[in-house]
Motif scaffolding. Structure first.
Motif, PDB file in Angstrom:
ATOM      1  N   SER A   1     -72.795  65.818  74.389  1.00 15.15           N
ATOM      2  CA  SER A   1     -73.497  66.567  75.377  1.00 15.15           C
ATOM      3  C   SER A   1     -73.160  65.781  76.636  1.00 15.15           C
ATOM      4  O   SER A   1     -74.054  65.487  77.412  1.00 15.15           O
ATOM      5  N   GLU A   2     -71.944  65.858  77.173  1.00 19.62           N
ATOM      6  CA  GLU A   2     -71.555  65.371  78.419  1.00 19.62           C
ATOM      7  C   GLU A   2     -72.017  66.158  79.754  1.00 19.62           C
ATOM      8  O   GLU A   2     -72.151  65.859  80.668  1.00 19.62           O
ATOM      9  N   PHE A   3     -72.195  67.654  79.136  1.00 20.16           N
ATOM     10  CA  PHE A   3     -72.470  68.495  80.232  1.00 20.16           C
ATOM     11  C   PHE A   3     -73.984  68.756  80.403  1.00 20.16           C
ATOM     12  O   PHE A   3     -74.704  68.716  79.137  1.00 20.16           O
ATOM     13  N   ASN A   4     -74.594  69.319  81.521  1.00 18.35           N
ATOM     14  CA  ASN A   4     -75.988  69.601  81.471  1.00 18.35           C
ATOM     15  C   ASN A   4     -76.453  70.848  82.202  1.00 18.35           C
ATOM     16  O   ASN A   4     -75.493  71.036  83.251  1.00 18.35           O
ATOM     17  N   GLU A   5     -77.442  71.256  82.243  1.00 15.26           N
ATOM     18  CA  GLU A   5     -78.197  72.162  83.177  1.00 15.26           C
ATOM     19  C   GLU A   5     -78.918  71.401  83.769  1.00 15.26           C
ATOM     20  O   GLU A   5     -79.698  70.416  83.572  1.00 15.26           O
TER      21      GLU A   5
ATOM     22  N   GLU B   1     -85.362  68.583  86.543  1.00 21.79           N
ATOM     23  CA  GLU B   1     -85.264  68.620  85.004  1.00 21.79           C
ATOM     24  C   GLU B   1     -83.678  68.798  84.613  1.00 21.79           C
ATOM     25  O   GLU B   1     -83.126  69.554  85.030  1.00 21.79           O
ATOM     26  N   VAL B   2     -83.378  67.948  83.520  1.00 19.48           N
ATOM     27  CA  VAL B   2     -82.031  67.959  82.961  1.00 19.48           C
ATOM     28  C   VAL B   2     -81.959  68.425  81.621  1.00 19.48           C
ATOM     29  O   VAL B   2     -82.989  67.788  80.988  1.00 19.48           O
ATOM     30  N   ARG B   3     -81.297  69.475  81.151  1.00 21.16           N
ATOM     31  CA  ARG B   3     -81.235  69.867  79.851  1.00 21.16           C
ATOM     32  C   ARG B   3     -79.758  69.782  79.447  1.00 21.16           C
ATOM     33  O   ARG B   3     -78.868  70.421  79.857  1.00 21.16           O
ATOM     34  N   PRO B   4     -79.429  68.811  78.579  1.00 16.69           N
ATOM     35  CA  PRO B   4     -77.950  68.723  78.023  1.00 16.69           C
ATOM     36  C   PRO B   4     -77.749  70.070  77.245  1.00 16.69           C
ATOM     37  O   PRO B   4     -78.444  70.746  76.621  1.00 16.69           O
TER      38      PRO B   4
END
Length: 382
Positions: A199-203, A188-191
């Protein structure tokens, strides 16, 4: 110190400029643009191997490419993590099968990558990672969380540093795994929305995600060596292209100071001149580093230089504009969620410059311990 560009280098530069002029399309999305670069053979110029659909170029020609790309209106790169980080790592540590599987799609701009290193409890202290990978026959099952994962929402693959030896600590028992991102229910990718509104970075959450056993780079448990090798590729020719962008931003700040009248203040003029002079020093330092004469710790020095410089430029951009710097567009309320002008974006984004890519504190620790030979900092002490 300046690079001496040969006649061949200048001919290469002219070819680069002509190709960019003919192919850059401001309306083209970034993934399509990567494929366009791949068709032209422009991905992987700095690889030590060819035959994957890429051209190869000398160091000075790579500099020419990077500078002309930065001067063009070409889109920001989406494939640089695969091209400049993973590919050299595979060339150095990968098996022939891994090279044949992964280098051609990178060179073609077909597969995009992200980096699964940092975790909520292991950012700058990378050896403290807790993501676990358990071998189950033909696959590893991965469980854990990564954070600040650039472009994870666009990536097809992620190289993940995970703990494969139960009970291991610090840099022991880690493995470097190549993980497909298309695993619904398992990844799962969460911006992460930033101050800039982007939102270039993500969890990234791994819940039983799978990686094939043949997609371990290096040996099982030897991931720390591979990970550190990859970080060594992180700062190179691209730093010179980065400085082209910095010079353009400095020019905008100077123009803003002229328009607002702030340039009449001798203190402001002094700060603008200092920014220009420091940018020249950074260029000379980057050239010296590329030439191999900079010595150990050079990449840490470079990160300290440009991180602080860029942050100060963002602060100066706001100061020269005065109160107008805090004012948004007339239709601010209708923005989604809001829009920043170029200098406002510069200020907000540059607040992170001294943190991401290795914080200033970490860079100073590297210089102190590995260059100056000072005692190592105790681990686990707050």
């Amino acid at each position: 110190m300046e690079f001496g560009f040969s006649v061949e280098d200048e001919a290469f530069r002219a070819e680069v400029k002509a190709w960019l002029d003919a192919h850059v399309d401001v309306d083209q999305d970034r993934r399509t643009w990567e494929r366009t670069l791949g068709k032209g053979g422009w991905i992987g110029l700095g690889w030590s191997e060819e035959g994957y659909g890429n051209r190869t170029a000398s160091l000075t020609q790579q500099v020419a490419w990077a500078e002309e790309y930065a001067r063009s209106s070409a889109p920001p790169r989406s494939g640089h993590i695969g091209e400049n980080l993973l590919a050299p790592t595979l060339i150095a540590h990968g098996t022939p099968e891994q090279k044949d599987r992964f280098l051609p799609p990178i060179a073609a701009g077909e597969e995009l990558w992200c980096q699964g290193y940092s975790e909520p409890g292991a950012g700058s202290d990378l050896a403290g990672i807790r993501t676990v990978a358990v071998c189950e026959g033909a696959y590893y099952r991965i469980t854990g969380q990564k954070i600040w994962t650039s472009l994870a929402h666009e990536a097809d693959w992620c190289f993940v540093l995970a703990r494969t030896e139960e009970g291991s600590r610090r840099h022991h028992g880690l493995s470097f795994l190549l993980v497909p991102m298309d695993q619904p229910g398992r990844i799962e990718v969460r911006p992460i929305r930033q101050m800039t509104g982007t939102s270039e970075f993500n969890e990234v959450f791994f819940d039983g995600a799978r990686a094939r056993v043949e997609h371990v780079v290096g040996s099982e448990g030897g991931g720390w060596k591979v990970a550190m090798s990859l970080l060594g590729f992180e700062r190179g020719v691209s730093t010179l292209a980065q400085q082209i962008g910095f010079a353009e931003e400095l020019g905008r700040v100077v123009r803003a100071a002229v328009e607002s009248g702030a340039v009449r203040d001798p203190v402001v003029r002094d700060r603008l001149v200092r920014q220009w002079a420091e940018l020249r020093v950074m260029r000379w330092n980057a050239l010296r580093t590329l030439g191999g004469s900079a010595g150990p710790g050079a990449s840490s020095v470079a990160k300290l230089l440009w991180g602080g410089w860029h942050q100060r430029l963002g602060e100066l951009a706001m100061e020269v504009r005065g109160a107008a710097a805090a004012v948004g567009p007339a239709d601010w309320a209708a923005s989604a969620p809001y829009e920043l002008d170029v200098l406002q974006h510069l200020f907000l984004f540059s607040r992170a410059d001294t943190i991401y890519g290795g914080s200033d504190q970490i860079q100073r620790t590297i210089i102190a311990e590995r260059v100056l030979g000072l005692p190592r900092e105790p681990k686990g002490v707050v």
